[in-house]
Scaffold this motif. Structure first.
Motif, PDB file in Angstrom:
ATOM      1  N   ILE A 131       0.155   0.343  -0.298  1.00  0.00           N
ATOM      2  CA  ILE A 131       1.439   0.146   0.387  1.00  0.00           C
ATOM      3  C   ILE A 131       1.205   0.550   1.833  1.00  0.00           C
ATOM      4  O   ILE A 131       0.684   1.649   2.088  1.00  0.00           O
ATOM      5  N   ARG A 132       1.563  -0.297   2.782  1.00  0.00           N
ATOM      6  CA  ARG A 132       1.271  -0.021   4.189  1.00  0.00           C
ATOM      7  C   ARG A 132       2.530  -0.114   5.058  1.00  0.00           C
ATOM      8  O   ARG A 132       3.452  -0.862   4.738  1.00  0.00           O
ATOM      9  N   ASN A 133       2.480   0.610   6.165  1.00  0.00           N
ATOM     10  CA  ASN A 133       3.564   0.619   7.149  1.00  0.00           C
ATOM     11  C   ASN A 133       3.009   0.169   8.496  1.00  0.00           C
ATOM     12  O   ASN A 133       2.077   0.783   9.030  1.00  0.00           O
ATOM     13  N   TYR A 134       3.559  -0.935   9.032  1.00  0.00           N
ATOM     14  CA  TYR A 134       3.120  -1.486  10.309  1.00  0.00           C
ATOM     15  C   TYR A 134       4.266  -1.491  11.320  1.00  0.00           C
ATOM     16  O   TYR A 134       5.434  -1.683  10.951  1.00  0.00           O
ATOM     17  N   THR A 135       3.929  -1.325  12.586  1.00  0.00           N
ATOM     18  CA  THR A 135       4.901  -1.577  13.640  1.00  0.00           C
ATOM     19  C   THR A 135       5.148  -3.086  13.700  1.00  0.00           C
ATOM     20  O   THR A 135       4.389  -3.884  13.132  1.00  0.00           O
ATOM     21  N   LEU A 136       6.183  -3.488  14.415  1.00  0.00           N
ATOM     22  CA  LEU A 136       6.454  -4.920  14.570  1.00  0.00           C
ATOM     23  C   LEU A 136       5.375  -5.603  15.391  1.00  0.00           C
ATOM     24  O   LEU A 136       5.306  -6.839  15.427  1.00  0.00           O
ATOM     25  N   SER A 168      -0.416   4.499   5.209  1.00  0.00           N
ATOM     26  CA  SER A 168      -0.606   3.763   3.965  1.00  0.00           C
ATOM     27  C   SER A 168      -0.808   4.761   2.832  1.00  0.00           C
ATOM     28  O   SER A 168      -1.115   5.932   3.066  1.00  0.00           O
ATOM     29  N   PHE A 169      -0.603   4.296   1.616  1.00  0.00           N
ATOM     30  CA  PHE A 169      -0.909   5.114   0.448  1.00  0.00           C
ATOM     31  C   PHE A 169      -1.256   4.214  -0.727  1.00  0.00           C
ATOM     32  O   PHE A 169      -0.944   3.019  -0.742  1.00  0.00           O
ATOM     33  N   ASP A 170      -1.928   4.802  -1.700  1.00  0.00           N
ATOM     34  CA  ASP A 170      -2.359   4.098  -2.901  1.00  0.00           C
ATOM     35  C   ASP A 170      -1.330   4.341  -4.002  1.00  0.00           C
ATOM     36  O   ASP A 170      -1.176   5.468  -4.464  1.00  0.00           O
ATOM     37  N   PRO A 171      -0.608   3.294  -4.455  1.00  0.00           N
ATOM     38  CA  PRO A 171       0.405   3.481  -5.498  1.00  0.00           C
ATOM     39  C   PRO A 171      -0.172   3.516  -6.911  1.00  0.00           C
ATOM     40  O   PRO A 171       0.572   3.677  -7.876  1.00  0.00           O
ATOM     41  N   GLY A 172      -1.478   3.322  -7.031  1.00  0.00           N
ATOM     42  CA  GLY A 172      -2.090   3.349  -8.355  1.00  0.00           C
ATOM     43  C   GLY A 172      -2.010   2.053  -9.105  1.00  0.00           C
ATOM     44  O   GLY A 172      -2.346   2.000 -10.295  1.00  0.00           O
ATOM     45  N   SER A 173      -1.570   0.984  -8.436  1.00  0.00           N
ATOM     46  CA  SER A 173      -1.453  -0.313  -9.111  1.00  0.00           C
ATOM     47  C   SER A 173      -1.582  -1.434  -8.094  1.00  0.00           C
ATOM     48  O   SER A 173      -1.374  -1.239  -6.883  1.00  0.00           O
ATOM     49  N   MET A 174      -1.943  -2.608  -8.584  1.00  0.00           N
ATOM     50  CA  MET A 174      -1.896  -3.835  -7.800  1.00  0.00           C
ATOM     51  C   MET A 174      -0.671  -4.628  -8.268  1.00  0.00           C
ATOM     52  O   MET A 174       0.136  -4.131  -9.041  1.00  0.00           O
ATOM     53  N   LEU A 175      -0.535  -5.850  -7.770  1.00  0.00           N
ATOM     54  CA  LEU A 175       0.554  -6.751  -8.174  1.00  0.00           C
ATOM     55  C   LEU A 175       1.913  -6.116  -7.913  1.00  0.00           C
ATOM     56  O   LEU A 175       2.813  -6.129  -8.762  1.00  0.00           O
ATOM     57  N   ASN A 176       2.086  -5.571  -6.714  1.00  0.00           N
ATOM     58  CA  ASN A 176       3.319  -4.875  -6.331  1.00  0.00           C
ATOM     59  C   ASN A 176       4.194  -5.800  -5.493  1.00  0.00           C
ATOM     60  O   ASN A 176       3.757  -6.314  -4.460  1.00  0.00           O
ATOM     61  N   SER A 177       5.408  -6.021  -5.944  1.00  0.00           N
ATOM     62  CA  SER A 177       6.315  -6.958  -5.275  1.00  0.00           C
ATOM     63  C   SER A 177       7.712  -6.350  -5.182  1.00  0.00           C
ATOM     64  O   SER A 177       7.937  -5.215  -5.602  1.00  0.00           O
ATOM     65  N   ALA A 178       8.657  -7.144  -4.627  1.00  0.00           N
ATOM     66  CA  ALA A 178      10.063  -6.715  -4.510  1.00  0.00           C
ATOM     67  C   ALA A 178      10.174  -5.348  -3.835  1.00  0.00           C
ATOM     68  O   ALA A 178      10.946  -4.493  -4.261  1.00  0.00           O
ATOM     69  N   LEU A 179       9.423  -5.147  -2.774  1.00  0.00           N
ATOM     70  CA  LEU A 179       9.437  -3.874  -2.051  1.00  0.00           C
ATOM     71  C   LEU A 179      10.765  -3.715  -1.309  1.00  0.00           C
ATOM     72  O   LEU A 179      11.249  -4.636  -0.657  1.00  0.00           O
ATOM     73  N   PHE A 192       8.526   5.728  -4.798  1.00  0.00           N
ATOM     74  CA  PHE A 192       7.612   6.592  -4.056  1.00  0.00           C
ATOM     75  C   PHE A 192       8.280   7.067  -2.775  1.00  0.00           C
ATOM     76  O   PHE A 192       9.122   6.373  -2.201  1.00  0.00           O
ATOM     77  N   SER A 193       7.883   8.239  -2.322  1.00  0.00           N
ATOM     78  CA  SER A 193       8.246   8.673  -0.982  1.00  0.00           C
ATOM     79  C   SER A 193       7.386   7.902   0.017  1.00  0.00           C
ATOM     80  O   SER A 193       6.376   7.289  -0.348  1.00  0.00           O
ATOM     81  N   LYS A 194       7.756   7.938   1.283  1.00  0.00           N
ATOM     82  CA  LYS A 194       6.973   7.242   2.302  1.00  0.00           C
ATOM     83  C   LYS A 194       5.580   7.843   2.469  1.00  0.00           C
ATOM     84  O   LYS A 194       4.665   7.167   2.945  1.00  0.00           O
ATOM     85  N   SER A 195       5.425   9.081   2.074  1.00  0.00           N
ATOM     86  CA  SER A 195       4.117   9.730   2.174  1.00  0.00           C
ATOM     87  C   SER A 195       3.239   9.447   0.955  1.00  0.00           C
ATOM     88  O   SER A 195       2.076   9.858   0.917  1.00  0.00           O
ATOM     89  N   GLY A 196       3.779   8.754  -0.048  1.00  0.00           N
ATOM     90  CA  GLY A 196       2.991   8.360  -1.200  1.00  0.00           C
ATOM     91  C   GLY A 196       3.162   9.208  -2.434  1.00  0.00           C
ATOM     92  O   GLY A 196       2.395   9.065  -3.393  1.00  0.00           O
ATOM     93  N   THR A 197       4.170  10.080  -2.451  1.00  0.00           N
ATOM     94  CA  THR A 197       4.436  10.888  -3.635  1.00  0.00           C
ATOM     95  C   THR A 197       5.198  10.075  -4.669  1.00  0.00           C
ATOM     96  O   THR A 197       6.242   9.490  -4.359  1.00  0.00           O
ATOM     97  N   PHE A 198       4.682  10.028  -5.881  1.00  0.00           N
ATOM     98  CA  PHE A 198       5.364   9.309  -6.955  1.00  0.00           C
ATOM     99  C   PHE A 198       6.600  10.086  -7.385  1.00  0.00           C
ATOM    100  O   PHE A 198       6.535  11.271  -7.703  1.00  0.00           O
TER     101      PHE A 198
END
Length: 281
Positions: free
Chosen positions: A179-184, A191-202, A224-230
């Motif tokens: 999961i990543r956070n970009y400026t415009l 970024s953080f690792d959510p422990g899974s792929m196929l992640n949608s509907a964010l 998840f928190s923005k820092s990657g805490t489940f």
């Protein structure tokens, strides 16, 4: 003695006012999760999930077959994934308004530009191009697409949501476990690792600032928190593509208020000691 019981009734009134995040003075906010079905494996529907208990409050079938990309303001603005696909505007209850959106006109590659999810800052719609790995900005009627930035070799994101706290975009990996956070402008902020792929509907919850998304094949929302805490998971209605969370007013039930006030008066009258009103029986 009557003072104790009156105070007890007042306490009940205050407790009632504080439950479920409600205030005594008026309405508060709740959240609804608008999500679109994965039309490749499930129904072509939009679901509105009440985030208080994660039940489906309402749902509707799409006017066009691939209206996965979704942005929600005072209406629901859905668009087709591919260039020729049309889009439809719906009321928040799911009724078509009569406004339709033409194909986005962005072609190229084997499939053309593909937008499975969208988001909005209230002035524009943003969508991620799954085919070429670019963030696009549209007007609120899905017109005038502008490519904001491209992430070379990183076309494998699907979900997208806007973050008003720093005017940025979050994206979720489909073929990537991230999961990543970009400026415009395309600068990677975190970024953080959510422990899974196929992640949608964010989607970003506007009330607590946490991230939610659908993990394909699990029938679950992940939080998840923005820092990657489940933070936990909840049941999802189906496999999903698009998602947006919006805050909605939660008006106070008038009947409940009247019951509390009536109980307060009764407790006060019944609990008064004899002798304070000479003519009373």
């Amino acid at each position: 003695m009557y003072r104790v019981k009156v105070r007890f009734a007042v306490c009940l009134f205050l407790i009632w006012g504080s439950t479920s995040g409600r205030s005594v003075s008026g309405s508060t906010l709740s959240t609804e999760f608008y999500v679109t079905g994965n039309y490749e494996s499930g129904p072509t529907q939009t679901y509105v999930v009440d985030m208080d208990d994660f039940t489906v409050d309402r749902q509707w079938a799409w006017q066009n077959s691939q209206e996965a990309a979704i942005a929600v303001l005072d209406t629901v603005k859905q668009h087709g994934v591919f260039h020729p696909d049309l889009g439809t505007e719906y009321t928040l209850a799911g009724q078509p308004t009569g406004t339709t959106y033409p194909g986005h006109g962005l072609t190229g590659g084997q499939f053309g530009r593909r937008f499975y999810d969208a988001t909005t800052d209230g002035n524009h719609i943003y969508a991620w191009d799954y085919e070429f790995g670019s963030a696009f900005r549209f007007d609120l009627n899905w017109s005038n697409p502008v490519e904001l930035f491209n992430v070379p070799g990183q076309a494998d994101f699907m979900g997208i949501t806007y973050d008003p706290t720093n005017d940025s975009l979050w994206v979720s990996g489909w073929d990537l476990q991230t999961i990543r956070n970009y400026t415009l402008g395309g600068v990677l902020l975190s970024s953080f690792d959510p422990g899974s792929m196929l992640n949608s509907a964010l989607a970003l919850n506007p009330l607590d600032g946490t991230l939610w998304f659908s993990a394909f094949g699990t029938s679950q929302f992940q939080n998840f928190s923005k820092s990657g805490t489940f933070l936990g998971s909840e049941a999802a209605p189906a496999d999903l593509f698009g998602g947006e969370i919006v805050a909605v007013p939660e008006p106070r039930p008038l009947l409940s208020l009247l019951v509390i006030l009536f109980s307060t008066v009764i407790l006060f009258r019944v609990s008064k000691p004899m002798g304070l009103r000479p003519n009373s029986i």
